[in-house]
Scaffold this active site. Sequence first.
Site, PDB file in Angstrom:
ATOM      1  N   GLU A 269       0.868  -1.178   0.000  1.00 17.19           N
ATOM      2  CA  GLU A 269       0.000   0.000   0.000  1.00 17.19           C
ATOM      3  C   GLU A 269       0.907   1.231   0.000  1.00 17.19           C
ATOM      4  OE1 GLU A 269      -2.760   2.003   3.520  1.00 17.19           O
ATOM      5  OE2 GLU A 269      -1.590   0.214   3.905  1.00 17.19           O
TER       6      GLU A 269
ATOM      7  N   ASP B 230      14.480  -3.088  13.307  1.00 21.07           N
ATOM      8  CA  ASP B 230      15.389  -2.190  12.569  1.00 21.07           C
ATOM      9  C   ASP B 230      14.835  -0.763  12.659  1.00 21.07           C
ATOM     10  OD1 ASP B 230      17.463  -1.285  11.015  1.00 21.07           O
ATOM     11  OD2 ASP B 230      16.740  -2.161   9.142  1.00 21.07           O
TER      12      ASP B 230
END
Length: 299
Positions: free
Chosen positions: A97, A203
């Site tokens: 998206e 991360d």
Amino acid sequence: MNEFNLDAICADISVSTGSPFQMENHSSVAGGDINDAYRLEGQCGREFFLKLNRVGQLDMFTAEAEGLLALAQPKVIRVPTVICYGETNTHAYLVLENIQFSRGGASGEALLGEQLAHLHQFNSAGRGYGWHRDNTIGATPQLNDWTADWVAFLREQRFAYQLELAARNGLNKSARDKGQRLLDGLGLYFESYTPEASLLHGDLWSGNAGFDSDGQPVIYDPAVYYGDRETDMAMTELFGGFSADFYTAYEQVWPLDVGYTRRRDLYKLYHILNHFNLFGGGYASQSENIIDKLLIYLS
Ligand code: ADP
């Protein structure tokens, strides 16, 4: 940009969304470290975000897609919806998206801290530390075998792996030896602390978090596993970009252990070693400096 087979990717988007997608325009998106990224624009304002890498890298995108799904599952923080992923004759691809990013401001930062703390409250339900599959941190493989003991997980699947890779990449012997001494004494950092096995982004530097057009936090490009939430917090500090509002809101939901201030360099070291393995250069001396600092605590 190398030529890529857009027809095959658009066909996959059409099948995955159940609505024919005809691309009218595409533009390059900057900001990533590892992949090429593009915004695809179609009719009626339909847009998608495309990540590309070379053939053979599909497993990296599969792990990223599974990570995004895992982070989305608790429904506490927005994560881009996975549309599809696969391989054409020229590239591996991941389609998400497309998020319209905006500035979050102080209230957005606070919401991000609050939502991250709630995300961390989801745990591995007794499976220990790890994940159901390996993934990558940057482009480096990241091992996630389920392990009952955090110190063993951290030593073997995080530091030993990175140090071994660093040795192959030319990290000097003195840094390697000191790294080994650190691993031998790792347990001392955890004498009075056993972390929960929290669902982690893995991360979380400022380039992997943003705010949508409603100011709602969005996290992406993860390296998901279940582990000590302090690792995510240390990563937010490593490359800056998160405000005091973020940390205050996080601690209001779930305060950090007092020993975090001692362990945060340990957790930063993992990412600095990984940066050495990815990019080389000054990350070698930065790794050695952190190891020196960490060894003082062990002496
Ligand atoms: P890489 O895997 O190469 O590090 P990222 O996933 O970090 O790439 O994406 C690169 C940049 O693209 C990000 O810094 C962000 O600005 C933008 N981006 C990431 N995900 C989306 C998305 N779903 N929609 C729109 N832009 C995105």
